[in-house]
Enzyme design. Sequence first.
Site, PDB file in Angstrom:
ATOM      1  N   THR A   1       0.832  -1.210   0.000  1.00 44.91           N
ATOM      2  CA  THR A   1       0.000   0.000   0.000  1.00 44.91           C
ATOM      3  C   THR A   1       0.864   1.258   0.000  1.00 44.91           C
ATOM      4  OG1 THR A   1      -0.153  -0.180   2.411  1.00 44.91           O
ATOM      5  CG2 THR A   1      -1.931  -1.131   1.125  1.00 44.91           C
ATOM      6  N   THR A   2       1.931   1.261   0.791  1.00 41.78           N
ATOM      7  CA  THR A   2       2.823   2.424   0.792  1.00 41.78           C
ATOM      8  C   THR A   2       3.560   2.541  -0.527  1.00 41.78           C
ATOM      9  OG1 THR A   2       3.111   2.169   3.184  1.00 41.78           O
ATOM     10  CG2 THR A   2       4.706   3.536   2.030  1.00 41.78           C
TER      11      THR A   2
END
Length: 574
Positions: free
Chosen positions: A101-102
């Site tokens: 996600t990052t």
Amino acid sequence: MASHRPGAMQVPVIILKEGTEDSQGAGQIISNINACEVVVDVLRTTLGPRGMDKLIRGSDGRVTISNDGATILRLLNVVHPAAKLLVEVARSQDEEVGDGTTTVVLLAGELLRQAKAFIEDGVHPHTLIRTYRAAGRLAAQRIQQVQVDVAALRTVGDTEATAAEYQRTLERCASTALNSKLIARHKHLFAGMAVEAVRTLDAELDLSMVGIKKVGGGSITDSFLVPGVGFKKTFSYAGFEQQPKKILDPKVMLLNIELELKSEKENAEVRIASTDEYQRVVDAEWNIIYEKLDAIAASGAQVVLSRLAIGDLATQYFADRHIFCAGRVPDADMQRVAKAVGAAVQTTLTQLQADKALGTCACFEERQVGAERFNFFTGCPHARSATVVLRGGSEQFLEEAERSLHDALMIVRRTIKFPALVAGGGAIEMELSRYLREHSRRLQGAGQLIMAAYARALETIPRALCENAGLDATDVLNRLRAQHATDERALWCGVDLETGDTGDCWAAHVWEPALVRRNALAAATEAACVILSVDETLKAETNENGGGGGGGGMAGAGGMPRTAGRRRPGRGRM
């Protein structure tokens, strides 16, 4: 038709109500990019094993400590319309793959940052979009060319050795996902749990059949895995201590029925003329609940669970007949038990058919875990399930451990379903950057520069890894570029955070599913293209009645209304 004299002033025609804010042109694109960069800067320091955590205090006073990109963005409550797109991209990556996600937010933000200089120089956004999408397709093709099939890692001809190697492969993928988490020091413990939990499931690998329960107190190393369904014992009335705590091959009944005497609602009225009539009313109430209890006992059920309350009368009734009962069982746990033991949730006890209603398992047991009592169903024949019980000293730690374990479970599941791996540590990004940079030299015009910018954007992942570990990012990246450009054997060369130098990330067992990187690249590229394609933002204010504001005029507190006639030059205004 109205005639127009040369030089006559054209009267503007208002087509949007007064108070509508209108921002357009290249300035609006750059404004959107700047907003996205703010979101990226929040997450940049959380990437990698040396990434930092964020402490977020909500409006209700609830404190969350996490370095998970999707969790942080969800709690930040981003309101900027362009920046919210990055939040949606992180959420979709978390739901689809479970990790990265990052990474996807950083890639999208860096692609936009690289595009900002071209927008300022007057390059049309669609030129950027066209080249970005072409570069994204080339990167996806390169990943497919270099990815390693998990089947190739197995030892041929030896069943036990094959199973052991496959187990280690899955554990290494889970360990890579846990490297950047709060429980990274115990990644070997939790990686093994994640692999065992997923491999316990049926062929569909339905993660809803894996329960994660948190129990405060004790050490994180006291966490354990149960190959079955487990849930915390709910509130029980007096008499539960007389019920059996362990039953072999039990018959299990699941109910959505309340088993207690109901108190009348407020203002209810019953008119009676004698004490005999009152006694008949009381007897009717008792007869109703006893009929239900007798029907359950006659079915042969030895374990009774209900979504609704089981009162003190029913609790003592079941205890006298050596039947275990628990009421107010959470719906998610009830569904897991129903699938695992093969029982159907009953909404009525009229004409109960025991052979269709009851389920079974090898063993039911109530166990003490810390200060809590847990009910466990093991040896379930219909659907295989697993439960992980997490221990820890604080609520925030347990919540972050649960999120970390969920990511590991998702990675193991994706690795089993899509058995192809690439090396992490920025190795795959550096290889893709080299590949696209070489391909850009074959292009002409602005496309060459834009594809080279896409290649530079990919280097933001190893750069962030170095910066978060306190390394000299410029020096490490220069060495990585040189190794990938001059040595074909340096395919998996990435950042070694243990030594602070470059190293073979594949040999270091820093492995990730290729699906994670393909999905992250595709999502980041598409998000950047969507943001670049927006050159105008309209914000319409509504009054209390929901209607538009009346009247004309050119000026307004909310901004200049849109007019037809002479077109204004494009400009951005926030």
